[in-house]
Design an enzyme around this catalytic site. Structure first.
Site, PDB file in Angstrom:
ATOM      1  N   ASP A 102      79.925  31.541  37.243  1.00  0.00           N
ATOM      2  CA  ASP A 102      79.088  30.790  36.313  1.00  0.00           C
ATOM      3  C   ASP A 102      78.334  31.732  35.376  1.00  0.00           C
ATOM      4  OD1 ASP A 102      78.103  28.530  35.172  1.00  0.00           O
ATOM      5  OD2 ASP A 102      76.640  28.093  36.743  1.00  0.00           O
ATOM      6  N   GLY A 103      78.058  31.234  34.183  1.00  0.00           N
ATOM      7  CA  GLY A 103      77.201  31.964  33.250  1.00  0.00           C
ATOM      8  C   GLY A 103      77.916  32.535  32.038  1.00  0.00           C
ATOM      9  N   ARG A 161      80.503  30.401  22.952  1.00  0.00           N
ATOM     10  CA  ARG A 161      80.749  30.289  24.402  1.00  0.00           C
ATOM     11  C   ARG A 161      82.116  30.857  24.798  1.00  0.00           C
ATOM     12  NH1 ARG A 161      77.866  27.025  27.409  1.00  0.00           N
ATOM     13  NH2 ARG A 161      79.688  26.598  28.691  1.00  0.00           N
ATOM     14  N   ASN A 165      84.325  19.670  34.497  1.00  0.00           N
ATOM     15  CA  ASN A 165      84.473  20.470  33.275  1.00  0.00           C
ATOM     16  C   ASN A 165      85.347  19.785  32.223  1.00  0.00           C
ATOM     17  OD1 ASN A 165      84.418  23.666  35.024  1.00  0.00           O
ATOM     18  ND2 ASN A 165      82.776  22.666  33.898  1.00  0.00           N
ATOM     19  N   ARG A 225      83.630  18.579  29.010  1.00  0.00           N
ATOM     20  CA  ARG A 225      83.107  19.478  27.972  1.00  0.00           C
ATOM     21  C   ARG A 225      83.779  19.153  26.631  1.00  0.00           C
ATOM     22  NH1 ARG A 225      81.822  25.474  30.387  1.00  0.00           N
ATOM     23  NH2 ARG A 225      80.532  24.723  32.105  1.00  0.00           N
ATOM     24  N   GLU A 245      78.222  31.418  54.409  1.00  0.00           N
ATOM     25  CA  GLU A 245      76.991  32.080  53.962  1.00  0.00           C
ATOM     26  C   GLU A 245      76.943  32.026  52.434  1.00  0.00           C
ATOM     27  OE1 GLU A 245      74.556  33.318  55.879  1.00  0.00           O
ATOM     28  OE2 GLU A 245      75.676  32.671  57.665  1.00  0.00           O
TER      29      GLU A 245
HETATM   30  C1  IPE Z   1      81.565  29.262  33.829  1.00  0.00           C
HETATM   31  O1  IPE Z   1      80.692  29.531  32.785  1.00  0.00           O
HETATM   32  C2  IPE Z   1      82.974  28.971  33.377  1.00  0.00           C
HETATM   33  C3  IPE Z   1      83.419  27.576  33.534  1.00  0.00           C
HETATM   34  C4  IPE Z   1      82.746  26.605  34.097  1.00  0.00           C
HETATM   35  C5  IPE Z   1      84.735  27.243  33.005  1.00  0.00           C
HETATM   36  P1  IPE Z   1      79.974  28.368  31.986  1.00  0.00           P
HETATM   37  O2  IPE Z   1      80.839  27.976  30.860  1.00  0.00           O
HETATM   38  O3  IPE Z   1      79.558  27.277  32.920  1.00  0.00           O
HETATM   39  O4  IPE Z   1      78.665  29.121  31.417  1.00  0.00           O
HETATM   40  P2  IPE Z   1      77.172  28.570  31.294  1.00  0.00           P
HETATM   41  O5  IPE Z   1      76.803  27.970  32.623  1.00  0.00           O
HETATM   42  O6  IPE Z   1      77.169  27.573  30.200  1.00  0.00           O
HETATM   43  O7  IPE Z   1      76.371  29.787  30.988  1.00  0.00           O
HETATM   44 MG    MG Z   2      77.858  26.807  33.958  1.00  0.00          MG
END
Ligand code: IPE
Ligand code: MG
Length: 231
Positions: A2-3, A15, A50, A53, A189
């Protein structure tokens, strides 16, 4: 993983730039895991959720997936790594599914590590699927409801044959499971790092594993019971 989006945004980029830079982190992590002798590594690449999106982001992710699988299959084979996928393959665009299935086929005899891609995956989707299959066996008279066990459920999950994870690493600081391996994570964990996924490297995997090694996994028992068993 993530991120990616936040990583790109911090750099004043789109992005998609974050997703593109996530590949280096994937490569580094897969290599480190194989070197450490880890037998199964599962990457949560794309969730059922997802799909909602914006279309251009979904399309870019699918394209990236096709290109990456195509580019990396040779390296997987060179490193004796087997590719598998969990999730709703039917939901993937045809080109994507074909590429994925070809790579799975080509690497099926590799034995050093299994790399599992969770694609169009969600834990609830998987559980609904498993329940449908089990219910259908009961309907056909092949299984009685009284004989349903944890193993029955396990065998009908898309992870059948894959052991439950020992460690879950989540990047970007979010403290939630987000519909990942809901059944399988029962005693896993959890390790959460603020690092954004595109910055994740071998050393961060080592840090996570080191933290894991300091944990006491009691599986519902007491600390004293575990110490007695070890002495
Ligand atoms: C993770 O990064 C990749 C996927 C879910 C495909 P994100 O796209 O969720 O990145 P953030 O959370 O918007 O920063
Ligand atoms: Mg994300």
């Amino acid at each position: 993983m993530d991120g990616n989006g936040r990583w790109a945004k911090k750099k004043g980029n789109l992005r998609i730039f974050g997703h593109q830079n996530a590949i280096t982190a994937v490569r580094d992590t897969v290599e480190a895991a194989a070197e450490l002798g880890i037998k199964f590594l599962t990457l949560y690449a794309f969730s059922t959720e997802n799909w909602s999106r914006p279309k251009y982001e979904v399309d870019a992710l699918m394209q990236l997936l096709v290109n990456t699988i195509r580019k990396e299959t040779d390296t997987l084979t060179k490193n004796n790594i087997r590719l598998q996928a969990i999730g709703d393959r039917e939901a993937l665009p045809n080109a994507c599914r074909r590429e994925l299935e070809e790579a799975i086929q080509l690497t099926s005899q590799n034995s050093r590590m299994t790399l599992v891609l969770a694609l169009s995956y969600s834990g609830r989707w998987e559980l609904v699927n498993a329940m449908k299959q089990v219910a259908s066996l009961v309907e056909q008279g092949k299984l009685s409801a009284a004989h349903i066990t944890e193993e029955t459920i396990q065998q009908h999950l898309t992870t059948a044959g894959i052991p439950d994870p020992e460690l879950l690493i989540r990047t970007s600081g979010e403290q939630r499971i987000s519909n990942f391996l809901l059944w399988q994570l029962a005693y896993t964990e959890l390790y959460i790092t603020d690092l954004l996924w595109p910055d994740f490297r071998k050393e961060h995997l080592y840090e996570a594993i080191f933290a894991f090694q300091q944990r006491e996994r009691r599986f519902g028992k007491t600390s004293e019971q575990l110490q007695k068993a070890h002495s």
